[in-house]
Design an enzyme around this catalytic site. Structure first.
Site, PDB file in Angstrom:
ATOM      1  N   ASN A 156     -61.089  60.257 -21.214  1.00  0.00           N
ATOM      2  CA  ASN A 156     -61.628  59.233 -20.564  1.00  0.00           C
ATOM      3  C   ASN A 156     -60.805  58.721 -19.720  1.00  0.00           C
ATOM      4  O   ASN A 156     -61.269  57.525 -19.177  1.00  0.00           O
ATOM      5  CB  ASN A 156     -61.828  58.129 -21.594  1.00  0.00           C
ATOM      6  CG  ASN A 156     -60.613  57.709 -22.350  1.00  0.00           C
ATOM      7  OD1 ASN A 156     -59.701  58.308 -22.365  1.00  0.00           O
ATOM      8  ND2 ASN A 156     -60.787  56.506 -23.262  1.00  0.00           N
ATOM      9  N   CYS A 157     -59.708  59.163 -18.972  1.00  0.00           N
ATOM     10  CA  CYS A 157     -58.924  58.737 -17.950  1.00  0.00           C
ATOM     11  C   CYS A 157     -59.298  58.989 -16.687  1.00  0.00           C
ATOM     12  O   CYS A 157     -59.963  60.286 -16.240  1.00  0.00           O
ATOM     13  CB  CYS A 157     -57.565  59.467 -18.127  1.00  0.00           C
ATOM     14  SG  CYS A 157     -56.649  58.998 -16.710  1.00  0.00           S
ATOM     15  N   ASP A 158     -59.691  58.088 -15.978  1.00  0.00           N
ATOM     16  CA  ASP A 158     -60.268  58.060 -14.306  1.00  0.00           C
ATOM     17  C   ASP A 158     -59.581  59.136 -13.668  1.00  0.00           C
ATOM     18  O   ASP A 158     -60.230  59.998 -13.004  1.00  0.00           O
ATOM     19  CB  ASP A 158     -60.431  56.667 -13.687  1.00  0.00           C
ATOM     20  CG  ASP A 158     -61.462  55.850 -14.374  1.00  0.00           C
ATOM     21  OD1 ASP A 158     -62.416  56.459 -15.195  1.00  0.00           O
ATOM     22  OD2 ASP A 158     -61.380  54.673 -14.199  1.00  0.00           O
TER      23      ASP A 158
END
Length: 108
Positions: A8-10
């Site tokens: 979920n890390c951009d």
């Protein structure tokens, strides 16, 4: 080629999109689903040093005690993998942290 991080890390998403758009095959390893082992973490640290591996802007780091911040250990990092700057990209003997198109361009 392997990319380590959390899904979920951009920054992970940007790096994955960049590699995919350039038809680069890679395996994604999510720290949370497949925890790092000590040997892998030490490879990162040996190649880059603790200063580059640890993300001092992360919430996890900011929540550490001053004592923990002054003595980052393998055990602490394995217990809190979000301390690791993302993504970690391993291409053979080449290990990189973070993402920018410039630093990835010589891989493709």
């Amino acid at each position: 080629m392997k990319m380590y991080g959390i899904k979920n890390c951009d920054t992970i998403k940007k790096a994955q999109k960049y590699l995919s758009s350039h038809n680069v095959d890679f395996e994604f390893i999510d720290f949370r689903d497949q925890p790092l082992d000590e040997v892998t973490l030490l490879k990162f640290v040996d190649a880059l040093g603790w200063e580059k591996v640890i993300n001092k802007r992360s919430t996890t780091y900011r929540n550490l005690t001053d004592e923990q911040k002054s003595d980052i250990t393998v055990e602490l990092t394995l217990k809190n993998p979000t301390l690791i700057k993302r993504p970690v990209l391993v291409a053979g003997a080449d290990i990189r942290v973070g993402f920018s198109e410039k630093t990835y361009s010589d891989l493709i």
